[in-house]
Each structure stands twice: as structure tokens, then as C-alpha cells.
Design an enzyme around this catalytic site. Structure first.
Site, PDB file in Angstrom:
ATOM      1  N   LYS A 153       0.872  -1.182   0.000  1.00 50.00           N
ATOM      2  CA  LYS A 153       0.000   0.000   0.000  1.00 50.00           C
ATOM      3  C   LYS A 153       0.899   1.220   0.000  1.00 50.00           C
ATOM      4  O   LYS A 153       1.828   1.311   0.823  1.00 50.00           O
ATOM      5  CB  LYS A 153      -0.911   0.019   1.230  1.00 50.00           C
ATOM      6  CG  LYS A 153      -1.780   1.292   1.281  1.00 50.00           C
ATOM      7  CD  LYS A 153      -2.903   1.186   2.285  1.00 50.00           C
ATOM      8  CE  LYS A 153      -2.482   1.537   3.683  1.00 50.00           C
ATOM      9  NZ  LYS A 153      -3.630   1.640   4.614  1.00 50.00           N
ATOM     10  N   HIS A 190     -13.144  10.076  12.012  1.00 47.43           N
ATOM     11  CA  HIS A 190     -13.591   9.328  10.835  1.00 47.43           C
ATOM     12  C   HIS A 190     -13.636   7.817  11.086  1.00 47.43           C
ATOM     13  O   HIS A 190     -14.598   7.137  10.727  1.00 47.43           O
ATOM     14  CB  HIS A 190     -12.623   9.654   9.678  1.00 47.43           C
ATOM     15  CG  HIS A 190     -12.934   8.955   8.406  1.00 47.43           C
ATOM     16  ND1 HIS A 190     -14.044   9.256   7.654  1.00 47.43           N
ATOM     17  CD2 HIS A 190     -12.298   7.945   7.758  1.00 47.43           C
ATOM     18  CE1 HIS A 190     -14.067   8.468   6.589  1.00 47.43           C
ATOM     19  NE2 HIS A 190     -13.026   7.667   6.632  1.00 47.43           N
ATOM     20  N   ASN A 206     -14.776  11.715  24.060  1.00 45.53           N
ATOM     21  CA  ASN A 206     -13.820  12.211  23.066  1.00 45.53           C
ATOM     22  C   ASN A 206     -13.187  13.494  23.586  1.00 45.53           C
ATOM     23  O   ASN A 206     -13.871  14.315  24.213  1.00 45.53           O
ATOM     24  CB  ASN A 206     -14.544  12.497  21.734  1.00 45.53           C
ATOM     25  CG  ASN A 206     -13.549  12.709  20.605  1.00 45.53           C
ATOM     26  OD1 ASN A 206     -12.703  11.868  20.352  1.00 45.53           O
ATOM     27  ND2 ASN A 206     -13.640  13.836  19.939  1.00 45.53           N
ATOM     28  N   SER A 217      -5.927  10.421  17.806  1.00 43.56           N
ATOM     29  CA  SER A 217      -4.565  10.825  17.413  1.00 43.56           C
ATOM     30  C   SER A 217      -3.793  11.337  18.625  1.00 43.56           C
ATOM     31  O   SER A 217      -2.974  12.232  18.496  1.00 43.56           O
ATOM     32  CB  SER A 217      -4.640  11.937  16.367  1.00 43.56           C
ATOM     33  OG  SER A 217      -5.514  11.573  15.340  1.00 43.56           O
ATOM     34  N   THR A 260      -2.806   4.342  17.956  1.00 47.24           N
ATOM     35  CA  THR A 260      -1.352   4.550  17.940  1.00 47.24           C
ATOM     36  C   THR A 260      -0.703   3.744  16.825  1.00 47.24           C
ATOM     37  O   THR A 260      -0.609   2.520  16.904  1.00 47.24           O
ATOM     38  CB  THR A 260      -0.758   4.174  19.319  1.00 47.24           C
ATOM     39  OG1 THR A 260      -1.370   5.013  20.304  1.00 47.24           O
ATOM     40  CG2 THR A 260       0.735   4.387  19.338  1.00 47.24           C
ATOM     41  N   ASP A 261      -0.271   4.469  15.784  1.00 49.16           N
ATOM     42  CA  ASP A 261       0.357   3.804  14.636  1.00 49.16           C
ATOM     43  C   ASP A 261       1.641   4.515  14.221  1.00 49.16           C
ATOM     44  O   ASP A 261       2.117   4.363  13.111  1.00 49.16           O
ATOM     45  CB  ASP A 261      -0.637   3.744  13.459  1.00 49.16           C
ATOM     46  CG  ASP A 261      -1.169   5.116  13.078  1.00 49.16           C
ATOM     47  OD1 ASP A 261      -0.785   6.119  13.715  1.00 49.16           O
ATOM     48  OD2 ASP A 261      -1.967   5.190  12.130  1.00 49.16           O
ATOM     49  N   LYS A 267       2.926   8.521  19.429  1.00 44.54           N
ATOM     50  CA  LYS A 267       1.491   8.527  19.756  1.00 44.54           C
ATOM     51  C   LYS A 267       1.244   7.620  20.959  1.00 44.54           C
ATOM     52  O   LYS A 267       1.968   6.634  21.162  1.00 44.54           O
ATOM     53  CB  LYS A 267       0.667   8.024  18.572  1.00 44.54           C
ATOM     54  CG  LYS A 267       0.422   9.054  17.478  1.00 44.54           C
ATOM     55  CD  LYS A 267      -0.606   8.502  16.508  1.00 44.54           C
ATOM     56  CE  LYS A 267      -0.809   9.387  15.322  1.00 44.54           C
ATOM     57  NZ  LYS A 267      -1.650   8.718  14.309  1.00 44.54           N
ATOM     58  N   GLY A 318      -3.568  -2.629  17.958  1.00 49.25           N
ATOM     59  CA  GLY A 318      -3.765  -2.723  16.508  1.00 49.25           C
ATOM     60  C   GLY A 318      -2.941  -1.647  15.807  1.00 49.25           C
ATOM     61  O   GLY A 318      -3.321  -0.483  15.763  1.00 49.25           O
TER      62      GLY A 318
HETATM   63  P1  NAD Z   1      -9.733  11.976  12.672  1.00 47.73           P
HETATM   64  O1  NAD Z   1      -8.810  13.099  12.359  1.00 47.73           O
HETATM   65  O2  NAD Z   1     -10.982  11.842  11.894  1.00 47.73           O
HETATM   66  O3  NAD Z   1     -10.129  12.032  14.239  1.00 47.73           O
HETATM   67  C1  NAD Z   1      -9.118  12.225  15.207  1.00 47.73           C
HETATM   68  C2  NAD Z   1      -9.569  11.718  16.569  1.00 47.73           C
HETATM   69  O4  NAD Z   1      -8.502  11.927  17.495  1.00 47.73           O
HETATM   70  C3  NAD Z   1     -10.752  12.474  17.143  1.00 47.73           C
HETATM   71  O5  NAD Z   1     -11.411  11.640  18.068  1.00 47.73           O
HETATM   72  C4  NAD Z   1     -10.074  13.647  17.845  1.00 47.73           C
HETATM   73  O6  NAD Z   1     -10.896  14.194  18.861  1.00 47.73           O
HETATM   74  C5  NAD Z   1      -8.866  12.959  18.436  1.00 47.73           C
HETATM   75  N1  NAD Z   1      -7.704  13.835  18.597  1.00 47.73           N
HETATM   76  C6  NAD Z   1      -7.176  14.702  17.688  1.00 47.73           C
HETATM   77  N2  NAD Z   1      -6.075  15.303  18.204  1.00 47.73           N
HETATM   78  C7  NAD Z   1      -5.903  14.797  19.448  1.00 47.73           C
HETATM   79  C8  NAD Z   1      -4.943  14.990  20.481  1.00 47.73           C
HETATM   80  N3  NAD Z   1      -3.933  15.830  20.321  1.00 47.73           N
HETATM   81  N4  NAD Z   1      -5.082  14.288  21.627  1.00 47.73           N
HETATM   82  C9  NAD Z   1      -6.089  13.404  21.791  1.00 47.73           C
HETATM   83  N5  NAD Z   1      -7.024  13.163  20.834  1.00 47.73           N
HETATM   84  C10 NAD Z   1      -6.927  13.854  19.689  1.00 47.73           C
HETATM   85  O7  NAD Z   1      -8.833  10.661  12.570  1.00 47.73           O
HETATM   86  P2  NAD Z   1      -9.271   9.162  12.260  1.00 47.73           P
HETATM   87  O8  NAD Z   1      -9.212   8.945  10.787  1.00 47.73           O
HETATM   88  O9  NAD Z   1     -10.522   8.831  12.997  1.00 47.73           O
HETATM   89  O10 NAD Z   1      -8.041   8.367  12.873  1.00 47.73           O
HETATM   90  C11 NAD Z   1      -7.867   8.303  14.277  1.00 47.73           C
HETATM   91  C12 NAD Z   1      -6.505   7.699  14.581  1.00 47.73           C
HETATM   92  O11 NAD Z   1      -6.443   6.358  14.091  1.00 47.73           O
HETATM   93  C13 NAD Z   1      -5.345   8.436  13.908  1.00 47.73           C
HETATM   94  O12 NAD Z   1      -4.312   8.582  14.859  1.00 47.73           O
HETATM   95  C14 NAD Z   1      -4.897   7.504  12.802  1.00 47.73           C
HETATM   96  O13 NAD Z   1      -3.542   7.639  12.484  1.00 47.73           O
HETATM   97  C15 NAD Z   1      -5.198   6.145  13.444  1.00 47.73           C
HETATM   98  N6  NAD Z   1      -5.343   5.044  12.496  1.00 47.73           N
HETATM   99  C16 NAD Z   1      -4.844   3.847  12.878  1.00 47.73           C
HETATM  100  C17 NAD Z   1      -4.953   2.756  12.020  1.00 47.73           C
HETATM  101  C18 NAD Z   1      -4.428   1.420  12.441  1.00 47.73           C
HETATM  102  O14 NAD Z   1      -4.386   0.497  11.623  1.00 47.73           O
HETATM  103  N7  NAD Z   1      -4.072   1.239  13.679  1.00 47.73           N
HETATM  104  C19 NAD Z   1      -5.573   2.907  10.773  1.00 47.73           C
HETATM  105  C20 NAD Z   1      -6.125   4.144  10.427  1.00 47.73           C
HETATM  106  C21 NAD Z   1      -6.005   5.208  11.313  1.00 47.73           C
END
Ligand code: NAD
Length: 320
Positions: A67, A137, A159, A199, A221-222, A226, A291
């Protein structure tokens, strides 16, 4: 080669198919039949973008590929979402490129499927309350996948940005589940299963807040730095992950490892539970699934989509 456009993915891929693909590839990883390649992630010095590759080879399913994509924070001006990715599959017998598949929706589906696999295998018996930390999202996909694999009576959520909580309320309503916004002490005390998907760069859920048998899917956390969970909570839990190398370097467990609170040997690949070579929860009070998101997950769902698209005549053939 075959091309499956991003706009076709929603009509082709179901959460059920994503779940099966992810459960199978986790099992293959734990049987040493599938492995991930080292992750490349670079700040390219243009548009503040982070770009990279996650790839691997599943020798059981003969799925080979990567990817490519990342995060472009200024994409709104182009009318695009910030996360952009494409999955490329190659013929494992010849090395010829076999398919290019839109990877945006698939990333959300495969991430939600991963936590759902952990819930299927690790949720405490009789779990009734799902706790959501995060309302971005991904959170809606996470809640839908969890509700599909386990019958919950109620969803509670918190949240850091409360104005986003309506997404959780709307998703719970769509699933016909009652929803209540709560503070973190209530969430930790009442939820039997917790999904964190934020995030965050510092712990939100604290050790003392989690009481009773609980399964936590830590999905946010990825990346190095984080963090969503208190390392003391990690230290007292039974630990599972998709891939140990990623968990200790870019996943949630990086912090407890760095602090010397846990050893790498304390972490089990979730695929071992799927395969039945590890007993899973087995009386533990708290289980945590870290994850981190591996390339093989992307390849597994992309291969499924190509199969479905071919069957429905929705894959475009391109000569290369
Ligand atoms: P998003 O931008 O739509 O939402 C962000 C979320 O994190 C919201 O709940 C927001 O309130 C919160 N947030 C933002 N800044 C913050 C901070 N400084 N402290 C605490 N919370 C905070 O993002 P998303 O698309 O929902 O993704 C959320 C997380 O999941 C991201 O960190 C993304 O990298 C991670 N992710 C992980 C995987 C995986 O396979 N593990 C896959 C996709 C996304």
C-alpha cells in the site's frame, strides 16, 4: 492489470468480507506463512506530506504487494480527504503487476475488522457495554464492526473534542443501540469492551479507571510518539497485537517497552489465538489488543475486492 476504482469499493466490500480476510491473514502471520516488509514512512518536504509504503507477502494466500500513500494535511483545498492511499498487488508467480485498488475506504474497513477480530477472541464472557474513546472518521467504522461481531446492549463514549461526539451518537442510532456520552472514569468502570481510536500523543485512559474484566482494542497509535493508554494499565494486562515488531516500535506498547515495564516476550500475536495455539483471555482481568495496522491487512482486503470486482464485472482491464 486490473484496476478497481475507489468509488466502487463501497458497493463491493462488506464488513463481513473484511472481517474474514483479516482473521485469515492474522492466522497466516502467526503460522509464519505471511510476513510484512519493513515500513517506509517519510516526510517528503512538500505540502507537509507524510508518504510511505506498507507491504508484505502472504505465502498461504499467495498475496504479494504494497500500500502506497500517506497523509496530506492540506488536501481540503483540493476537495480531497487528507489520508490517501492505493494498494498494488503483484502476481506471486511472475512478479507482474496484477491490480491497483483504491485504498481509502479499505483502510477504514481493515482497521475496524482488526479490532473486531480481537473482540471476537478476547471480549470477556457476557460483555454488554461497548466504550468508545475517539469520535473521528475511523470511529464509526470501528463501532459498526464491533456491533456486528458481538451483541452489545449499549454504547458509551468519550472524546477529547466533545463537539465530535454526535458521530458516535448517530452511529449508535444507526445500529439501534442506546448511546450515552460519559467521562473517562465512568467509561473505564462500565465498559466491558473499549475501543480507542484517536490521534493522542499522551495517555487518556488511566490504570485506575479500568475496573472489572475488560478488553481494550487500542487502535489509534500507529506512529512513534502517539499514545492512548496509561503504561501502568498496559503493564498489568495480558497483551496481544497484530505484529510484535510494529507494536514495540510504532504501536501502543512502545511506551511500556521503553519504560521497561513489559518485555517483548509478554506480547502475543492475535493470530496465535485465532489458530488456537494461545488460550487468549484465559482468566485475565484486562486484555489489550494493540492494533498497529500492517501491510498484510491491506493486501488481504484488496485481494478480496479484486475477486468481487471481477465477479461483478467492475474491474477495469489495463495493459501495462
Ligand atoms: P480523525 O482526524 O478523523 O479524528 C481524530 C480523533 O482523534 C478524534 O477523536 C479527535 O478528537 C482525536 N484527537 C485529535 N487530536 C488529538 C490529540 N492531540 N489528543 C487526543 N485526541 C486527539 O482521525 P481518524 O481517521 O478517525 O483516525 C484516528 C486515529 O487512528 C489516527 O491517529 C490515525 O492515524 C489512526 N489510524 C490507525 C490505524 C491502524 O491500523 N491502527 C488505521 C487508520 C487510522
Amino acid at each position: 492489470m486490473l484496476v478497481v476504482a475507489e468509488k466502487e469499493i463501497g458497493g463491493l466490500m462488506t464488513p463481513e468480507a473484511a472481517f474474514d480476510a483479516i482473521e485469515q491473514v492474522f492466522a497466516a502471520m502467526a503460522s509464519d506463512k505471511a510476513y510484512n516488509f519493513p515500513v517506509v514512512r517519510e516526510a517528503i518536504g512538500h505540502e507537509d506530506a507524510l508518504y510511505g509504503f506498507k507491504g508484505g507477502f502472504d505465502g498461504a494466500a499467495l498475496t504479494l504487494g504494497l500500500k502506497a500513500g500517506g497523509y496530506w494535511p492540506n488536501n481540503q483545498k483540493h476537495g480531497l480527504i487528507n489520508h490517501q492511499s492505493t494498494i498494488f498487488l503483484f502476481d506471486a508467480d511472475t512478479g507482474r503487476v496484477a491490480a491497483a485498488v483504491g485504498g481509502n475506504l479499505l483502510t477504514a474497513l481493515r482497521t475496524a475488522a482488526a479490532s473486531a477480530v480481537s473482540i471476537k477472541h478476547l471480549a470477556p464472557k457476557g460483555a454488554k457495554v461497548l466504550g468508545m474513546i475517539g469520535a473521528g472518521h475511523q470511529s464509526a467504522f470501528q463501532m459498526r464492526a464491533a456491533a456486528r461481531i458481538h451483541r452489545f446492549d449499549k454504547v458509551i463514549g468519550w472524546n477529547p473534542h466533545p463537539e465530535m461526539l454526535s458521530r458516535l451518537a448517530d452511529t449508535a442510532a444507526e445500529l439501534d443501540l442506546p448511546f450515552e456520552a460519559v467521562d473517562l472514569p465512568r467509561l473505564g468502570a462500565e465498559a466491558d469492551v473499549i475501543i480507542s481510536i484517536t490521534s493522542a500523543f499522551s495517555p487518556m485512559l488511566l490504570d485506575a479507571q479500568v475496573t472489572g474484566p475488560t478488553h481494550i482494542a487500542a487502535m489509534g497509535t500507529d506512529t512513534k510518539g502517539k499514545q492512548e493508554l496509561d503504561p501502568a494499565l498496559v503493564a498489568r494486562a495480558r497483551l496481544f497485537t497484530d505484529e510484535i515488531a510494529q507494536s514495540v516500535s510504532i504501536g501502543e506498547f512502545q511506551h511500556a517497552i521503553a519504560a521497561g515495564l513489559i518485555a517483548e516476550e509478554a506480547i502475543t500475536q492475535i493470530g496465535a489465538v485465532v489458530n488456537g495455539t494461545h488460550p487468549g483471555r484465559d482468566g485475565a482481568e484486562v486484555t489489550i489488543f494493540d492494533g498497529t495496522g500492517v501491510g498484510l491487512q491491506d493486501l488481504a482486503v484488496a485481494a478480496k475486492v479484486v475477486e468481487l470486482a471481477e465477479r461483478k464485472g467492475l474491474a477495469q482491464k489495463v495493459e501495462i
